[in-house]
Write an enzyme that holds these catalytic residues in place. Structure first.
Site, PDB file in Angstrom:
ATOM      1  N   ARG A 110       0.878  -1.178   0.000  1.00  0.00           N
ATOM      2  CA  ARG A 110       0.000   0.000   0.000  1.00  0.00           C
ATOM      3  C   ARG A 110       0.912   1.224   0.000  1.00  0.00           C
ATOM      4  O   ARG A 110       1.706   1.425   0.911  1.00  0.00           O
ATOM      5  CB  ARG A 110      -0.902   0.014   1.234  1.00  0.00           C
ATOM      6  CG  ARG A 110      -1.618   1.335   1.394  1.00  0.00           C
ATOM      7  CD  ARG A 110      -2.708   1.302   2.428  1.00  0.00           C
ATOM      8  NE  ARG A 110      -3.898   0.647   1.900  1.00  0.00           N
ATOM      9  CZ  ARG A 110      -5.110   0.776   2.414  1.00  0.00           C
ATOM     10  NH1 ARG A 110      -5.307   1.538   3.476  1.00  0.00           N
ATOM     11  NH2 ARG A 110      -6.149   0.144   1.884  1.00  0.00           N
ATOM     12  N   HIS A 137      -7.431   0.732  -6.397  1.00  0.00           N
ATOM     13  CA  HIS A 137      -7.632  -0.079  -5.180  1.00  0.00           C
ATOM     14  C   HIS A 137      -8.348  -1.371  -5.601  1.00  0.00           C
ATOM     15  O   HIS A 137      -9.518  -1.596  -5.240  1.00  0.00           O
ATOM     16  CB  HIS A 137      -8.453   0.716  -4.161  1.00  0.00           C
ATOM     17  CG  HIS A 137      -8.452   0.125  -2.783  1.00  0.00           C
ATOM     18  ND1 HIS A 137      -7.677  -0.953  -2.417  1.00  0.00           N
ATOM     19  CD2 HIS A 137      -9.146   0.484  -1.652  1.00  0.00           C
ATOM     20  CE1 HIS A 137      -7.888  -1.233  -1.147  1.00  0.00           C
ATOM     21  NE2 HIS A 137      -8.775  -0.385  -0.663  1.00  0.00           N
ATOM     22  N   GLN A 140     -10.262  -3.897  -3.091  1.00  0.00           N
ATOM     23  CA  GLN A 140     -11.580  -3.490  -2.594  1.00  0.00           C
ATOM     24  C   GLN A 140     -12.676  -3.918  -3.566  1.00  0.00           C
ATOM     25  O   GLN A 140     -13.772  -4.309  -3.154  1.00  0.00           O
ATOM     26  CB  GLN A 140     -11.617  -1.968  -2.395  1.00  0.00           C
ATOM     27  CG  GLN A 140     -12.928  -1.478  -1.822  1.00  0.00           C
ATOM     28  CD  GLN A 140     -13.162  -1.935  -0.390  1.00  0.00           C
ATOM     29  OE1 GLN A 140     -12.283  -1.779   0.448  1.00  0.00           O
ATOM     30  NE2 GLN A 140     -14.327  -2.505  -0.095  1.00  0.00           N
ATOM     31  N   ASP A 225     -17.140   7.319  -1.586  1.00  0.00           N
ATOM     32  CA  ASP A 225     -15.868   7.231  -0.860  1.00  0.00           C
ATOM     33  C   ASP A 225     -15.602   8.609  -0.255  1.00  0.00           C
ATOM     34  O   ASP A 225     -16.281   9.586  -0.608  1.00  0.00           O
ATOM     35  CB  ASP A 225     -14.760   6.836  -1.873  1.00  0.00           C
ATOM     36  CG  ASP A 225     -13.412   6.566  -1.232  1.00  0.00           C
ATOM     37  OD1 ASP A 225     -13.329   6.457   0.010  1.00  0.00           O
ATOM     38  OD2 ASP A 225     -12.410   6.476  -1.978  1.00  0.00           O
ATOM     39  N   CYS A 265     -16.196   1.776   0.729  1.00  0.00           N
ATOM     40  CA  CYS A 265     -15.023   0.970   1.093  1.00  0.00           C
ATOM     41  C   CYS A 265     -14.630   1.151   2.552  1.00  0.00           C
ATOM     42  O   CYS A 265     -13.962   0.293   3.122  1.00  0.00           O
ATOM     43  CB  CYS A 265     -13.847   1.296   0.172  1.00  0.00           C
ATOM     44  SG  CYS A 265     -13.315   3.020   0.256  1.00  0.00           S
ATOM     45  N   ARG A 293     -13.511  -8.436   2.313  1.00  0.00           N
ATOM     46  CA  ARG A 293     -12.100  -8.171   1.972  1.00  0.00           C
ATOM     47  C   ARG A 293     -11.262  -9.412   2.288  1.00  0.00           C
ATOM     48  O   ARG A 293     -10.384  -9.808   1.522  1.00  0.00           O
ATOM     49  CB  ARG A 293     -11.564  -6.970   2.776  1.00  0.00           C
ATOM     50  CG  ARG A 293     -12.127  -5.626   2.379  1.00  0.00           C
ATOM     51  CD  ARG A 293     -11.677  -5.195   0.991  1.00  0.00           C
ATOM     52  NE  ARG A 293     -10.230  -5.180   0.848  1.00  0.00           N
ATOM     53  CZ  ARG A 293      -9.428  -4.184   1.225  1.00  0.00           C
ATOM     54  NH1 ARG A 293      -9.935  -3.092   1.744  1.00  0.00           N
ATOM     55  NH2 ARG A 293      -8.118  -4.258   1.042  1.00  0.00           N
TER      56      ARG A 293
HETATM   57  N1  NVA Z   1      -9.875   6.817  -1.600  1.00  0.00           N
HETATM   58  C1  NVA Z   1      -9.515   6.401  -0.267  1.00  0.00           C
HETATM   59  C2  NVA Z   1      -9.759   4.928  -0.081  1.00  0.00           C
HETATM   60  C3  NVA Z   1      -9.463   4.427   1.304  1.00  0.00           C
HETATM   61  C4  NVA Z   1      -9.673   2.957   1.446  1.00  0.00           C
HETATM   62  C5  NVA Z   1      -8.057   6.723  -0.007  1.00  0.00           C
HETATM   63  O1  NVA Z   1      -7.231   6.520  -0.898  1.00  0.00           O
HETATM   64  O2  NVA Z   1      -7.745   7.207   1.085  1.00  0.00           O
HETATM   65  N1   CP Z   2     -11.205   0.012   2.588  1.00  0.00           N
HETATM   66  C1   CP Z   2      -9.931  -0.013   3.000  1.00  0.00           C
HETATM   67  O1   CP Z   2      -8.989  -0.251   2.224  1.00  0.00           O
HETATM   68  O2   CP Z   2      -9.773   0.213   4.341  1.00  0.00           O
HETATM   69  P1   CP Z   2      -8.422   0.450   5.119  1.00  0.00           P
HETATM   70  O3   CP Z   2      -7.853   1.765   4.658  1.00  0.00           O
HETATM   71  O4   CP Z   2      -8.821   0.463   6.565  1.00  0.00           O
HETATM   72  O5   CP Z   2      -7.474  -0.666   4.807  1.00  0.00           O
END
Ligand code: NVA
Ligand code: CP
Length: 307
Positions: A110, A137, A140, A225, A265, A293
Site C-alpha cells: 500500500r 484499489h 476493494q 468514498d 469501502c 475483503r
Molecule cells: N480513496 C480512499 C480509499 C481508502 C480505502 C483513499 O485513498 O484514502
Molecule cells: N477500505 C480499505 O482499504 O480500508 P483500510 O484503509 O482500513 O485498509
C-alpha cells in the site's frame, strides 16, 4: 518460495491483470472459502508461506484482512512499515524488491505512487498485490463484487452509480465495469473527473453525469468514498466546499431501483459523503463488504500462490 528459474510470477496490480473469467471464478471461490471457514473446516494450503505486507499509508481493513486471511490459510504475515524498514530511508525499490521477494512468497503493498508497485513488481520474484495506490484499489473491488453477487446475483448488465471524487476507488470501479460488464454512471464535481485514459478505455459503459440525483436514476448499486483521500488531508477544507453536493443521502437513494444496494469501502465520514440514514440502515451491506475483503483476498492468495 519463488526462485529465479520458476515460471513467470503473476501480479495483481489492477483488475485488468486477471481475465473476466478469472475474476468471476475468484469471486465465486471467495464465497466458497467463506463457507468453509464458517463450517469450521481447516483449509491450510499456504502452510509455511509468508506474506510481506508493506504499508506506506494507514489501514484497518486491509492489514487485518490480509493478516487474518493468510493465517487462516496456514501461512504467516509480516507487517513492514516504511518507517521501520530501509524503504523509508531511501533503499531503492528495485533492491528492496529483489531482497524481500527472495525471502517471502508474496508481497502486498500500500503506497502513494502507482509506479512504485509497478517498479517493485518488475523486480520481484514473488507475486505482488496492490493493496491501494493513489491510482487504484483493486482488492476493494474484489470484495465489492463478491458482496453484490452474494446479495443480488450477477452484476452484468446492471447500473452502478459512483458519487464523489474521480479517485483510486472510482478508477477501480471503471475497470470493474469493463471486466464484469456493468454500466457505470459517475457523478463528480467538475475538475475531479477520473483519469481520462482509464475512462476512455472503458468505452460507452461509463459516463460522467455530474448531478448525483440524475446519475442515480435506476441504479442497482450506489457507491461513494471519502472526499479527501489519504495524502490529501490538507485539501479537506476546500474539498468540503467543492463536494458539498456530492453526498449519498435519502434523496439520491430515492432515485434508484427499490432494491438498490449502497456500498462504501470505509472508513466513512457520516454527514459528508454519506448520511447516517443511508449507511446505517439495518440492511446496510457495508459490513459484509468489509468482511469480504478477507474472503476475496484469500481467494486471490490461493489463485496467485497455489495454481
Ligand atoms: N480513496 C480512499 C480509499 C481508502 C480505502 C483513499 O485513498 O484514502
Ligand atoms: N477500505 C480499505 O482499504 O480500508 P483500510 O484503509 O482500513 O485498509
Amino acid at each position: 518460495m519463488a526462485t529465479p528459474d520458476s515460471k513467470p510470477v503473476r501480479h495483481f496490480l489492477s483488475l485488468l491483470d486477471l481475465s473476466p473469467a478469472e475474476l468471476r471464478k475468484l469471486v465465486k471461490r471467495a464465497t466458497e472459502l467463506k463457507q468453509i471457514l464458517r463450517s469450521g473446516e481447516l483449509y491450510e494450503p499456504l502452510k509455511n508461506q509468508t506474506l510481506g505486507m508493506i504499508f506506506e499509508k494507514s489501514s484497518t481493513r486491509t492489514r487485518i484482512s490480509f493478516e487474518a486471511g493468510i493465517t487462516q490459510l496456514g501461512g504467516h504475515a509480516l507487517f513492514l512499515s516504511s518507517r521501520d524498514t530501509q524503504l523509508g530511508r531511501g533503499e531503492p525499490i528495485e533492491d528492496s524488491a529483489r531482497v524481500i521477494s527472495r525471502m517471502v512468497d508474496c508481497v502486498m503493498i500500500r503506497t502513494f505512487e502507482h509506479e512504485k508497485v509497478e517498479l517493485f513488481a518488475a523486480h520481484s520474484q514473488a507475486p505482488v498485490i496492490n493493496a491501494l495506490t493513489d491510482l487504484l484499489h483493486p482488492c476493494q473491488l474484489l470484495a465489492d463484487m463478491q458482496t453484490y453477487f452474494e446479495h443480488r446475483g450477477d452484476i452484468a448488465g446492471k447500473t452502478v452509480t459512483w458519487v464523489g471524487d474521480g479517485n483510486n476507488m472510482c478508477h477501480s470501479y471503471i475497470n470493474a465495469a469493463r471486466q464484469f460488464d456493468f454500466k457505470l454512471n459517475i457523478a463528480c464535481p467538475k475538475g475531479h473527473e477520473p483519469n481520462n485514459d482509464i475512462l476512455q478505455a472503458a468505452g460507452d459503459r461509463c459516463q460522467i453525469i455530474h448531478k448525483p440525483i440524475e446519475a442515480a436514476s435506476g441504479a442497482d448499486l450506489v457507491v461513494t468514498d471519502v472526499w479527501a483521500s489519504m495524502g490529501q488531508e490538507e485539501e479537506q477544507r476546500q474539498r468540503e466546499i467543492t463536494f458539498a453536493d456530492y453526498q449519498v443521502n435519502d434523496a439520491v437513494m430515492a432515485e434508484t431501483q427499490p432494491d438498490a444496494l449502497f456500498m462504501h469501502c470505509l472508513p466513512a465520514h457520516r454527514g459528508e459523503e454519506v448520511t447516517a440514514s443511508v449507511i446505517d440502515r439495518p440492511d446496510s451491506v457495508v459490513w459484509d463488504e468489509a468482511e469480504n475483503r478477507m474472503h476475496s483476498q484469500k481467494a486471490l492468495l490461493e489463485m496467485l500462490l497455489c495454481s
